[in-house]
Write a protein that holds these residues in place. Structure first.
Motif, PDB file in Angstrom:
ATOM      1  N   ARG A   1      34.277  54.662  55.358  1.00 54.66           N
ATOM      2  CA  ARG A   1      35.729  54.473  55.402  1.00 54.66           C
ATOM      3  C   ARG A   1      36.081  53.044  55.815  1.00 54.66           C
ATOM      4  N   SER A   2      35.294  52.487  56.703  1.00 52.56           N
ATOM      5  CA  SER A   2      35.530  51.111  57.130  1.00 52.56           C
ATOM      6  C   SER A   2      35.305  50.146  55.975  1.00 52.56           C
ATOM      7  N   VAL A   3      34.244  50.366  55.221  1.00 52.19           N
ATOM      8  CA  VAL A   3      33.961  49.518  54.056  1.00 52.19           C
ATOM      9  C   VAL A   3      35.076  49.647  53.028  1.00 52.19           C
ATOM     10  N   ARG A   4      35.539  50.876  52.810  1.00 58.68           N
ATOM     11  CA  ARG A   4      36.600  51.116  51.827  1.00 58.68           C
ATOM     12  C   ARG A   4      37.888  50.392  52.214  1.00 58.68           C
ATOM     13  N   SER A   5      38.205  50.392  53.490  1.00 57.99           N
ATOM     14  CA  SER A   5      39.405  49.708  53.960  1.00 57.99           C
ATOM     15  C   SER A   5      39.267  48.199  53.811  1.00 57.99           C
ATOM     16  N   TYR A   6      38.099  47.686  54.081  1.00 57.83           N
ATOM     17  CA  TYR A   6      37.819  46.255  53.897  1.00 57.83           C
ATOM     18  C   TYR A   6      37.988  45.853  52.432  1.00 57.83           C
ATOM     19  N   PHE A   7      37.490  46.675  51.521  1.00 54.24           N
ATOM     20  CA  PHE A   7      37.663  46.405  50.095  1.00 54.24           C
ATOM     21  C   PHE A   7      39.147  46.309  49.751  1.00 54.24           C
ATOM     22  N   TYR A   8      39.910  47.271  50.262  1.00 53.36           N
ATOM     23  CA  TYR A   8      41.343  47.302  49.959  1.00 53.36           C
ATOM     24  C   TYR A   8      42.038  46.052  50.493  1.00 53.36           C
ATOM     25  N   THR A   9      41.639  45.618  51.662  1.00 53.45           N
ATOM     26  CA  THR A   9      42.233  44.427  52.261  1.00 53.45           C
ATOM     27  C   THR A   9      42.050  43.212  51.364  1.00 53.45           C
ATOM     28  N   LEU A  10      40.841  42.987  50.901  1.00 54.04           N
ATOM     29  CA  LEU A  10      40.582  41.831  50.045  1.00 54.04           C
ATOM     30  C   LEU A  10      41.268  41.967  48.692  1.00 54.04           C
ATOM     31  N   ASN A  11      41.454  43.182  48.243  1.00 58.29           N
ATOM     32  CA  ASN A  11      42.052  43.389  46.925  1.00 58.29           C
ATOM     33  C   ASN A  11      43.573  43.361  46.929  1.00 58.29           C
ATOM     34  N   VAL A  12      44.192  43.478  48.092  1.00 59.14           N
ATOM     35  CA  VAL A  12      45.653  43.573  48.144  1.00 59.14           C
ATOM     36  C   VAL A  12      46.290  42.514  49.046  1.00 59.14           C
ATOM     37  N   GLY A  13      45.641  42.136  50.119  1.00 59.99           N
ATOM     38  CA  GLY A  13      46.241  41.217  51.077  1.00 59.99           C
ATOM     39  C   GLY A  13      46.692  39.898  50.468  1.00 59.99           C
ATOM     40  N   ASN A  14      47.875  39.437  50.864  1.00 59.84           N
ATOM     41  CA  ASN A  14      48.409  38.181  50.332  1.00 59.84           C
ATOM     42  C   ASN A  14      47.519  36.980  50.644  1.00 59.84           C
ATOM     43  N   SER A  15      46.794  37.053  51.746  1.00 61.60           N
ATOM     44  CA  SER A  15      45.962  35.928  52.154  1.00 61.60           C
ATOM     45  C   SER A  15      44.751  35.730  51.258  1.00 61.60           C
ATOM     46  N   TYR A  16      44.474  36.693  50.387  1.00 61.95           N
ATOM     47  CA  TYR A  16      43.239  36.641  49.605  1.00 61.95           C
ATOM     48  C   TYR A  16      43.485  36.513  48.110  1.00 61.95           C
ATOM     49  N   GLU A  17      44.642  35.956  47.747  1.00 65.45           N
ATOM     50  CA  GLU A  17      44.954  35.750  46.338  1.00 65.45           C
ATOM     51  C   GLU A  17      43.968  34.770  45.694  1.00 65.45           C
ATOM     52  N   LYS A  18      43.605  33.730  46.429  1.00 63.61           N
ATOM     53  CA  LYS A  18      42.631  32.772  45.900  1.00 63.61           C
ATOM     54  C   LYS A  18      41.282  33.446  45.672  1.00 63.61           C
ATOM     55  N   PHE A  19      40.916  34.326  46.558  1.00 63.74           N
ATOM     56  CA  PHE A  19      39.673  35.082  46.412  1.00 63.74           C
ATOM     57  C   PHE A  19      39.690  35.878  45.108  1.00 63.74           C
ATOM     58  N   ARG A  20      40.802  36.550  44.847  1.00 63.58           N
ATOM     59  CA  ARG A  20      40.911  37.348  43.622  1.00 63.58           C
ATOM     60  C   ARG A  20      40.955  36.463  42.386  1.00 63.58           C
ATOM     61  N   ASP A  21      41.555  35.293  42.501  1.00 60.59           N
ATOM     62  CA  ASP A  21      41.577  34.351  41.379  1.00 60.59           C
ATOM     63  C   ASP A  21      40.167  33.886  41.029  1.00 60.59           C
ATOM     64  N   MET A  22      39.375  33.605  42.045  1.00 57.55           N
ATOM     65  CA  MET A  22      37.996  33.175  41.821  1.00 57.55           C
ATOM     66  C   MET A  22      37.197  34.283  41.149  1.00 57.55           C
ATOM     67  N   ARG A  23      37.413  35.496  41.576  1.00 60.32           N
ATOM     68  CA  ARG A  23      36.726  36.643  40.979  1.00 60.32           C
ATOM     69  C   ARG A  23      37.107  36.804  39.515  1.00 60.32           C
ATOM     70  N   ALA A  24      38.393  36.685  39.237  1.00 59.47           N
ATOM     71  CA  ALA A  24      38.859  36.824  37.858  1.00 59.47           C
ATOM     72  C   ALA A  24      38.278  35.734  36.964  1.00 59.47           C
ATOM     73  N   LYS A  25      38.135  34.533  37.506  1.00 60.01           N
ATOM     74  CA  LYS A  25      37.573  33.428  36.725  1.00 60.01           C
ATOM     75  C   LYS A  25      36.111  33.693  36.391  1.00 60.01           C
ATOM     76  N   LEU A  26      35.374  34.231  37.352  1.00 60.65           N
ATOM     77  CA  LEU A  26      33.986  34.591  37.086  1.00 60.65           C
ATOM     78  C   LEU A  26      33.916  35.654  36.000  1.00 60.65           C
ATOM     79  N   ARG A  27      34.799  36.632  36.063  1.00 59.98           N
ATOM     80  CA  ARG A  27      34.847  37.671  35.034  1.00 59.98           C
ATOM     81  C   ARG A  27      35.138  37.057  33.665  1.00 59.98           C
ATOM     82  N   GLU A  28      36.111  36.175  33.653  1.00 58.59           N
ATOM     83  CA  GLU A  28      36.527  35.541  32.396  1.00 58.59           C
ATOM     84  C   GLU A  28      35.377  34.763  31.756  1.00 58.59           C
ATOM     85  N   ASN A  29      34.547  34.165  32.599  1.00 60.59           N
ATOM     86  CA  ASN A  29      33.431  33.363  32.095  1.00 60.59           C
ATOM     87  C   ASN A  29      32.153  34.176  31.908  1.00 60.59           C
ATOM     88  N   GLY A  30      32.257  35.496  32.120  1.00 60.79           N
ATOM     89  CA  GLY A  30      31.105  36.357  31.910  1.00 60.79           C
ATOM     90  C   GLY A  30      30.005  36.187  32.925  1.00 60.79           C
TER      91      GLY A  30
END
Length: 345
Positions: free
Chosen positions: A270-299
């Motif tokens: 449950r702790s891990v699941r909450s941590y995942f949600y934090t990184l996926n939703v928190g406003n402070s981690y938009e850059k983190f999600r952008d970096m992830r999306a870029k990696l996805r885009e580049n395969g």
């Protein structure tokens, strides 16, 4: 009270049984760093944990209002469907001591560590009280054996959810009423606006996996390899704060006038699941999600060492925290975790 996602999950189950894509729907809630080196990192291994200097989870997160309880209890309690659909399931072992736990993890999991390709889904709900008393090598092995299956399983759950949303997006103009309601509830849960033309891409931007090496390194750093009071008494691996959970732990050195507590979880997963949600939703981690999306885009494969650079806001220590997480990933060769798959055994 059921959470928005749990309600959505229930509807997924109903639709799946009727339309024939239940396997995909159910996988949304399906439970879904190794000991290559034991080098020590100055200031990391064996350090005294200062419980008030752990990471402060983004206050923007909806703490303890149900939204971060991304439950898989429905599928976990339905053994018939679990067996029928071959959904990977984590098996929990328990023990009264760290030595006993390690023995059981080896017996139920694998004698050889690390595994080459597949990892058996054997873990524990909590760490034993005497974890700090065993050798560094044994402590790390226990930590890796317990946490790696959990992180991989949680990524599998998110991966399955992405597959579903991708499918619905392809036929967005012909969704049934129930499917539309599912989409709306997930939009609320992940805080994505349905009014935007980019809704589906915005949702997929947040509904994605966390690199295994990064999750393991942060958990080890924040919890003192599972020995911190927060982890032992609250299953709280990441020092997550709460302002509403009355039964939360009160930090021993909490400043006068502060009201936060340390959130209590019923299991490490449950702790891990909450941590995942934090990184996926928190406003402070938009850059983190952008970096992830870029990696996805580049395969490219998700890279925790690279993506850690976007986590300066995760801790009040800023760049020093990022440097320490990266050092832990490198010194322990945690990047090898990223290619492991969860065994169906």
């Amino acid at each position: 009270m059921s959470t928005p996602e749990e309600n959505a999950i229930y509807k997924h189950l109903k639709i799946g049984l009727v339309t024939g894509f239940s396997a995909v729907l159910l996988l949304i809630i399906g439970v879904g760093g190794f000991l290559w080196q034991t080098k020590e990192i100055d200031g990391v291994e064996g350090q005294e944990i200062n419980e008030d200097k752990t990471a402060q989870i983004d206050p923007d997160k909806k703490t303890d209002q149900g939204a971060n309880e991304v439950g898989s209890s429905l599928i976990e309690s339905d053994n018939y469907l679990q067996a029928r659909l071959k959904i990977p399931n984590l098996k929990q072992v328990s023990a009264s001591s760290a030595t006993d736990l390690l023995t059981k993890l080896r017996e139920k999991g694998s004698n050889n560590w690390p595994p080459e390709k597949e990892l058996r889904g054997v873990t524990a709900a909590e760490f034993p009280e005497d974890l700090a008393e065993v050798s560094v090598n044994e402590r790390k092995e226990i930590f890796y054996r317990v946490l790696a299956p959990i992180v991989i399983a949680e990524n599998l759950r998110l991966r399955s959810a992405r597959d579903l949303i991708s499918d619905l997006s392809q036929r967005r103009h012909s969704l049934s009423d129930e499917e539309q309601e599912i989409v709306e509830e997930l939009a609320e849960y992940y805080r994505v606006s349905l009014e935007k033309d980019s809704f589906y891409s915005d949702l997929l931007h947040r509904l994605d996996e966390i690199p295994v090496d990064l999750a393991i390194a942060q958990a080890a750093n924040e919890s003192g390899w599972g020995t911190s009071r927060f982890t032992r008494q609250a299953n709280n691996l990441f020092g997550e704060w709460t302002w509403t959970q009355k039964e939360g732990l009160v930090p021993e050195r909490r400043a006068e006038g502060q009201t936060h507590r340390i959130r209590v979880f019923d299991s490490l997963q449950r702790s891990v699941r909450s941590y995942f949600y934090t990184l996926n939703v928190g406003n402070s981690y938009e850059k983190f999600r952008d970096m992830r999306a870029k990696l996805r885009e580049n395969g490219k494969q998700l890279d925790g060492y690279y993506m850690a650079s976007a986590l300066t806001s995760y801790s009040e220590r800023g760049q020093d925290y990022v440097d320490e997480i990266r050092a832990m990933i490198s010194f322990n060769n945690l990047d090898k975790l990223n290619s492991l798959e969860l065994s169906n055994e």
